[in-house]
Design an enzyme around this catalytic site. Structure first.
Site, PDB file in Angstrom:
ATOM      1  N   SER A  94      21.680  29.590  58.238  1.00  0.00           N
ATOM      2  CA  SER A  94      21.582  28.947  59.681  1.00  0.00           C
ATOM      3  C   SER A  94      20.938  30.239  60.188  1.00  0.00           C
ATOM      4  O   SER A  94      20.524  29.603  61.466  1.00  0.00           O
ATOM      5  CB  SER A  94      22.875  28.573  60.338  1.00  0.00           C
ATOM      6  OG  SER A  94      23.672  29.694  60.298  1.00  0.00           O
ATOM      7  N   LYS A 110      20.843  36.239  67.469  1.00  0.00           N
ATOM      8  CA  LYS A 110      21.536  34.581  67.048  1.00  0.00           C
ATOM      9  C   LYS A 110      22.057  34.022  68.051  1.00  0.00           C
ATOM     10  O   LYS A 110      22.808  34.614  68.717  1.00  0.00           O
ATOM     11  CB  LYS A 110      22.168  34.854  65.936  1.00  0.00           C
ATOM     12  CG  LYS A 110      22.475  33.168  65.144  1.00  0.00           C
ATOM     13  CD  LYS A 110      23.190  33.267  63.799  1.00  0.00           C
ATOM     14  CE  LYS A 110      23.395  31.784  63.367  1.00  0.00           C
ATOM     15  NZ  LYS A 110      24.210  31.884  62.034  1.00  0.00           N
ATOM     16  N   SER A 145      24.730  32.445  55.707  1.00  0.00           N
ATOM     17  CA  SER A 145      23.759  32.278  56.879  1.00  0.00           C
ATOM     18  C   SER A 145      22.973  33.524  57.386  1.00  0.00           C
ATOM     19  O   SER A 145      21.902  33.552  57.864  1.00  0.00           O
ATOM     20  CB  SER A 145      24.431  31.793  58.015  1.00  0.00           C
ATOM     21  OG  SER A 145      24.441  30.423  57.730  1.00  0.00           O
TER      22      SER A 145
HETATM   23  N1  GLN Z   1      24.828  26.958  54.788  1.00  0.00           N
HETATM   24  C1  GLN Z   1      26.379  27.064  54.765  1.00  0.00           C
HETATM   25  C2  GLN Z   1      26.820  25.711  55.763  1.00  0.00           C
HETATM   26  O1  GLN Z   1      26.062  24.925  56.095  1.00  0.00           O
HETATM   27  C3  GLN Z   1      26.725  28.370  55.552  1.00  0.00           C
HETATM   28  C4  GLN Z   1      26.193  28.331  56.832  1.00  0.00           C
HETATM   29  C5  GLN Z   1      26.767  29.557  57.603  1.00  0.00           C
HETATM   30  O2  GLN Z   1      26.935  30.624  57.042  1.00  0.00           O
HETATM   31  N2  GLN Z   1      27.089  29.635  58.797  1.00  0.00           N
HETATM   32  O3  GLN Z   1      27.952  25.862  55.990  1.00  0.00           O
END
Ligand code: GLN
Length: 487
Positions: A154, A79, A178
């Site tokens: 994400s 990532k 994420s």
């Molecule tokens: N979707 C969640 C957010 O937007 C979690 C994102 C993540 O785990 N980085 O904060």
């Protein structure tokens, strides 16, 4: 099965038996990326030449008879919020579009020491804020099971690459889901380890009290192998736990007899697709059939986790992202004086979701509102943790859906932040409590993968892996691959 669709441990066996070289395997994956990434769009940066060089080095070491671990010579990708020395690390943001870190994240260094071959860096929501990878400032990634749908986020690129045969495994980060939510959307295994299990040194910070790095793999065995390689204490991350790393591979016994599993009813509430709920319940019944004792339970403060997260995470983000001022890192957009330079840089460098989070967080931390919002959210966080502590006095594991829905269509939720936030309903409480959890494929609804989430006690990753392995060995879902015809 096609070479690019093997698991990492299957490829490792071929490498050990010298049926194939790492260079050949790496070249085959590079071809696969060429063939499908135009449609999947998982990669932001490819490092093909470097990967081939690394592969040749591992082949040479193998030829010399060096003792090599199971990940040696296996191609993977990362990532794009994990720092890689000499390879740009963008966080899918204009702010860092040209930023090249001078050092490797600890997890990257550990994988390199294990002989990993890095194919490149993977797309994500900007600064890991989002659930669909549509917040990338470059392009959205597509779900390999249906290119009109999102891969989740994400870590969308990190998961889509593994699902589409563009890497044998990847690393993602999980602040509120994420790793797990996209893993469930794309039919792969994704684990968020216990807070402190894996060093965060070199992970670009989003919300430091919630962030964890974890493996994204095609099966549970690979998850154990990768976790073992990256876990452990790191003096460079004071929140990393000084605990020995168990031999996770030895926990891979298909045995759940007597394991007590709680099924919290709050995770099957409103907004859940009935077919997803039914598939997850069937998976839980399967665990029962294998000898686990499953029972409905309650985590009464669950509904407060999401609102509390959307105070704590933005508060920490607003503080962490203050460093992007046009001076120390990345983008600088000039202005007539330093204040205008800050404003221009941050206006152009950050996208709309990142700005929304910075504003929410700055508001929640500002004097006069701090007690009402931030402090209150911290108290709620304690209640959520206590819910889990009470449950774990009785149960070894908790089982829930990973996400209330299957992968949604591109654009479907992009204009509605709240609808997007709700797709992390089942994953966020786990980060608030710092617990380990894993998502694994447990069925298909409308041809799209569904994930089962298992949540464990702090540092009980081995129990998670064991139960997941038992389920996997008695089902076939982990063997399904998307039909991405070669164009
Ligand atoms: N979707 C969640 C957010 O937007 C979690 C994102 C993540 O785990 N980085 O904060």
């Amino acid at each position: 099965m096609e070479l690019y669709y093997l698991t990492a441990h299957e490829l490792s066996d071929l490498l050990n038996r010298k049926e194939i070289s790492s260079e050949e395997a790496t070249a085959a994956i590079i071809d696969r990326i060429e063939a499908v990434d135009g449609r999947v769009q998982a990669y932001l940066t490819r490092t093909a030449e470097q990967a081939l060089e690394e592969a040749r080095a591992v082949d040479a070491a193998r030829a010399r008879g060096a003792a090599l671990g199971p990940l040696a010579g296996v191609p993977m990708a990362l990532k794009d919020n994990l720092c890689t020395e000499g390879v740009r690390t963008t966080c899918s943001s204009r702010m860092l579009a040209d930023w090249v870190p001078p050092y490797d994240a600890t997890v990257v260094r550990r994988l390199k020491e294990a002989g990993a071959v890095m194919l490149g860096k993977l797309n994500m929501d900007e600064f890991a804020m989002g659930s669909s990878t549509e917040n990338s400032r470059f392009y959205p990634t597509r779900n390999p099971w249906d290119l009109e749908r999102v891969p989740g986020g994400s870590s969308g690129g990190a998961v889509a690459a593994v699902a589409a045969g563009e890497a044998y495994y990847s690393l993602g980060s999980d602040t509120g889901g994420s790793i797990r939510q996209p893993a469930s959307f794309c039919g792969v295994v994704g684990m968020k380890p216990t807070y402190g299990r894996v060093s965060r040194y070199g992970l670009v910070a989003f919300a430091s009290s919630l962030d964890q790095i974890g493996p994204i793999t095609r099966d549970v065995t690979d998850c154990a192998l990768v976790l073992e390689a990256i876990a452990g204490h790191d003096p460079r991350d004071s929140t990393s736990a000084d605990l020995p790393v168990p031999d996770y591979r030895s926990s891979l016994k298909p045995e759940v007899k007597g394991l007590k599993i709680g099924v919290p009813r709050e995770y099957f509430g409103a907004g859940m697709e009935p077919e997803v709920a039914a598939i997850v319940r069937r998976a839980i019944a399967k665990l029962e059939e294998l000898g686990a004792v499953c029972e409905e339970t309650s985590l009464p403060h669950t509904e407060y986790a999401l609102p509390a997260y959307y105070l704590v995470a933005p508060a920490e983000a607003s503080s962490n992202l203050a460093r992007y001022d046009g001076v120390s890192y990345g983008l600088r957009v000039p202005g007539k004086d330093i204040i205008e330079m800050y404003m221009n840089t941050r206006s152009e460098g950050f996208g709309p979701e990142v700005k929304r989070r910075i504003m929410l967080g700055t508001y929640a931390l500002s004097s006069g509102y701090y007690d009402a919002y931030y402090l209150k959210a911290l108290k709620v966080r304690t209640l959520i943790r206590r819910d889990f502590e009470a449950a774990f006095e009785k149960y070894d594991l908790l089982a829930t859906p990973t996400s209330p829905t299957v992968a949604f269509r591109l654009g479907e939720k992009a204009g509605d932040p709240l609808a997007m936030y709700l797709s992390d309903l089942c994953t966020i409480p786990v980060n608030m409590a710092g617990l380990p959890a894993l998502s694994l494929p447990c069925g298909f609804s409308q041809g799209l993968p569904v994930g089962l989430q298992l949540i464990g006690r702090p540092f009980a990753e081995a129990t998670l892996l064991q139960a997941a392995y038992a389920f996997e060995q008695s089902t076939e879902y982990h063997r399904r691959r998307p039909e991405l015809g070669v164009a």
